[in-house]
Design a protein around this motif. Structure first.
Motif: not given
Length: 215
Positions: A70-72, A86-88, A161-164
């Motif tokens: 959602f955030f990414y 990283m932030i998302a 995080l590996g997904f984004v």
């Protein structure tokens, strides 16, 4: 496995550092927000009760990956801003973990005898001062084991995080696996790095628990 370690040592060390930093920051922020929500939940203010209750029930029932995506993806599309992985991922970890930590801390607060809160208020402390100085120290002593488990879960959940493209261990592990075609070796190495983070954390929480029991 040894070849992967030696050939990709620099990359793995960078990934390890990112995972460790994001996990530690997310732990601290989640603990802060979770504690605040727990105090909201046990307060006599109905509005604060509802805010805490809605937050916990909402976010603990949404998968971490959905929150992160959602955030990414969704937020940047709607607001026309760029959010890196990283932030998302960090935002997703904090939002998701906070809901569980709030429940853990709330349980600890409610396990403290009600007379402690009443004694603090009778001594002239405000509700929040009583919580900070009297109730919370006792509550945290009670909930150290489940908090430790939640922190370890958070470290493992950081693999989202590996997904984004979050530049974490999982992200670089996928890249190395794709480059070397050594899937087993790559993911064994990544698993080893996660153990390097979680095992000392487990011992640390056990040490803190013993210290607080002796205090």
């Amino acid at each position: 496995m040894i070849e992967i370690l030696t050939k990709h040592y620099s990359t793995l060390l960078t990934a390890f550092g990112h995972t460790l930093a994001i996990s530690m920051i997310s732990m601290l922020v989640s603990l802060l927000f979770g504690t605040i929500l727990a105090m909201f939940h046990v307060s006599k203010n109905k509005a604060l009760n509802k805010i805490s209750g809605y937050y916990v029930e909402c976010f603990k029932n949404i998968p971490l990956l959905v929150i992160t995506m959602f955030f990414y993806i969704a937020i940047p599309m709607v607001l026309d801003i760029k959010v890196n992985g990283m932030i998302a991922g960090a935002i997703g970890l904090v939002i998701y973990s906070t809901s569980f930590i709030a429940e853990i801390v709330r349980t600890g607060i409610q396990a403290v005898p009600a007379g402690q809160l009443e004694a603090g208020l009778a001594s002239g402390f405000s509700y929040w001062e009583t919580m900070y100085h009297i109730v919370l120290p006792q509550a945290f002593k009670i909930v150290i084991p489940p908090l430790g488990n939640q922190f370890i879960t958070l470290v493992k959940d950081s693999s989202v995080l590996g997904f984004v493209a979050g530049m974490d261990l999982m992200y670089y592990g996928d890249l190395i696996a794709g480059e070397t075609f050594n899937m087993m070796g790559s993911y064994l190495v990544i698993s080893m790095f996660y153990v390097i983070i979680t095992l000392p954390l487990n011992y640390l929480m056990a040490h803190i628990e013993r210290k607080m029991e002796m205090a």
